[in-house]
Design a protein around this motif. Structure first.
Motif, short mmCIF file in Angstrom:
data_model
loop_
_atom_site.label_atom_id
_atom_site.label_comp_id
_atom_site.label_asym_id
_atom_site.label_seq_id
_atom_site.Cartn_x
_atom_site.Cartn_y
_atom_site.Cartn_z
N GLN A 160 0.83 -1.20 0.00
CA GLN A 160 0.00 0.00 0.00
C GLN A 160 0.86 1.25 0.00
O GLN A 160 0.56 2.23 -0.70
N CYS A 161 1.94 1.22 0.76
CA CYS A 161 2.84 2.38 0.84
C CYS A 161 3.55 2.62 -0.49
O CYS A 161 3.73 3.77 -0.91
N ILE A 162 3.96 1.55 -1.17
CA ILE A 162 4.63 1.68 -2.46
C ILE A 162 3.68 2.31 -3.48
O ILE A 162 4.05 3.26 -4.20
N VAL A 163 2.46 1.78 -3.56
CA VAL A 163 1.49 2.32 -4.52
C VAL A 163 1.20 3.78 -4.23
O VAL A 163 1.20 4.63 -5.14
N PHE A 164 0.96 4.11 -2.96
CA PHE A 164 0.65 5.49 -2.60
C PHE A 164 1.81 6.42 -2.91
O PHE A 164 1.61 7.54 -3.41
N SER A 165 3.03 5.98 -2.65
CA SER A 165 4.21 6.83 -2.85
C SER A 165 4.50 7.06 -4.34
O SER A 165 5.19 8.02 -4.70
N LYS A 166 3.98 6.21 -5.19
CA LYS A 166 4.11 6.42 -6.63
C LYS A 166 3.03 7.36 -7.16
O LYS A 166 3.25 8.13 -8.11
N GLU A 167 1.85 7.32 -6.52
CA GLU A 167 0.73 8.11 -7.01
C GLU A 167 0.66 9.51 -6.41
O GLU A 167 0.27 10.46 -7.10
N ARG A 168 1.03 9.64 -5.17
CA ARG A 168 0.95 10.93 -4.46
C ARG A 168 2.10 11.83 -4.91
O ARG A 168 3.27 11.44 -4.85
N LYS A 169 1.76 13.04 -5.34
CA LYS A 169 2.78 13.98 -5.82
C LYS A 169 2.83 15.23 -4.94
O LYS A 169 1.81 15.75 -4.52
N GLN A 170 4.03 15.67 -4.70
CA GLN A 170 4.30 16.93 -4.02
C GLN A 170 5.53 17.55 -4.68
O GLN A 170 6.46 16.83 -5.06
N PHE A 171 5.51 18.87 -4.81
CA PHE A 171 6.62 19.59 -5.48
C PHE A 171 6.88 19.04 -6.88
O PHE A 171 8.02 18.95 -7.34
N GLY A 172 5.79 18.61 -7.55
CA GLY A 172 5.88 18.21 -8.94
C GLY A 172 6.40 16.82 -9.21
O GLY A 172 6.70 16.49 -10.36
#
Length: 384
Positions: free
Chosen positions: A264-276
């Motif tokens: 879940q963390c891997i998927v979220f960290s690929k989809e969630r964007k910050q600073f472009g």
């Protein structure tokens, strides 16, 4: 030790994945946040075999060895988010059904074991008391034989008893000799409707919410002598063995849960964007995920080592303590890291990523606290 899975083991895993996704795939976080026992879910898991994995087939179980039992429990922890249900099933299986299988008379096995292995009866292990937790053998509950020796009268109080609100049977530990500690304890199997046995209402919990638990009270509870498990004075040894099983196999569920949360963390960290850019590109996030992966794999190695040792008949109390300690502490830290990675959504009930933390915190307490495991380890390496 061969770490490769056999075709048979892979088939076990695939069967759990299919069953769990079909049966429990629709469970949402909101449905497991209340302290309600789901009888339907229990029955479905029992029909699949999750109440008697290591019990021989002649008694209604699956006859699996220890490592294969771990693989099944691990996969269930990975594919089912209701850790309360898994904990309830495992407590029934390892702390209650296994002791009956290992130490019960033919009379007791014929009377109860098949129904327990098939989940038609639910069992609860009752040893903890308000004044004896880690110091478990200082219990105050007593079992006094009748004049003819055909009955025992049990008096005392037990607390935090998993499955108690829904249990049909209780494995109750009591002092038959108050002048001794370890050798003064005996174990009795008591039917729920036995006069003198009272069960409190279900107690609310924040973690493992769907696992029912309660206190039980024994007031001149009259138990036939043939309901004694093992022999007089062997209760502590029976309990000790049951904890080896529980510390070994139940914690496989947390290994599975850690893998689920890692994904879940891997998927979220690929989809969630910050600073472009995806947040997974930031070292602060990727380092946390790498640490989760390291904790997962080292936990799995310790777990499988314990399973392999048990199946080889090798002494493994030290490694069981190492595994239990490492997995429970790592599950808590993984839960904390997952919340940090998800940020504000990490504490959202709708997202539910905080469930691992809430469900893992009790793991540092039940089946022997983390501090007790450290004491056992210290003793084994010559510090005590």
């Amino acid at each position: 030790m061969d770490l490769g899975l056999t075709s048979e083991q892979q088939a076990y895993i695939e069967s759990v994945v299919k069953f769990s996704e079909k049966t429990f795939g629709s469970i949402n976080v909101q449905s497991i946040s209340s302290s309600d026992f789901n009888e339907k879910n229990w029955k479905q898991a029992a029909e699949f075999g999750f109440t008697g994995l290591p019990i021989p087939e002649q008694w209604g179980g699956s006859g699996l060895n220890v490592l294969d039992t771990m693989l099944m429990v691990e996969t269930f922890g990975k594919t089912c988010i209701d850790m309360g249900l898994i904990f309830s099933l495992c407590a029934h299986m390892f702390a209650s059904t296994v002791p009956l299988w290992k130490h019960g008379s033919e009379y007791l096995k014929e009377k109860y074991l098949t129904d327990l292995a098939q989940g038609k009866l639910i069992a609860a292990n009752a040893i903890t008391e308000p004044g004896s937790g880690s110091d478990v053998y200082s219990m105050n509950t007593t079992a006094i034989p009748s004049a003819k020796g055909d009955y025992f009268y049990l008096n005392g109080e037990k607390c935090f008893i998993t499955n108690a609100p829904v249990a049909d049977l209780f494995l109750v530990y009591a002092k038959t000799d108050t002048s001794h500690s370890f050798l003064g304890v005996s174990c009795f199997i008591i039917d729920r409707n036995t006069p003198g046995l009272q069960v409190s209402s279900n107690r609310q919990k924040t973690g493992l919410a769907t696992t029912p638990w309660a206190d039980i009270y024994l007031n001149d509870c009259k138990v036939p002598s043939n309901q004694l498990l093992g022999s007089i004075g062997t209760g502590a040894a029976i309990f000790h063995e049951s904890m080896i099983w529980e510390r070994s196999c139940l914690f496989a569920a947390y290994v599975g849960a850690m893998e689920r949360v890692l994904n879940q963390c891997i998927v979220f960290s690929k989809e969630r964007k910050q600073f472009g850019k995806p947040i997974g590109h930031n070292q602060a996030i990727s380092n946390r995920i790498v640490d989760i992966k390291v904790r997962l794999e080292t936990s799995r190695l310790l777990l499988y080592k314990v399973g392999w040792q048990a199946d080889q008949g090798k002494p493994n109390e030290l490694d069981v303590a190492l595994s239990k300690l490492w997995i429970s502490e790592n599950a808590v830290q993984t839960g904390l890291d997952a919340i940090q990675i998800f940020g504000g959504m990490g504490v959202s009930k709708e997202v539910g990523i905080d469930k691992l933390l809430l469900d893992a915190l009790p793991a540092r307490i039940f089946s022997g606290t983390s501090d007790i495991q450290r004491e056992l380890i210290a003793r084994h390496i010559g510090l005590r």
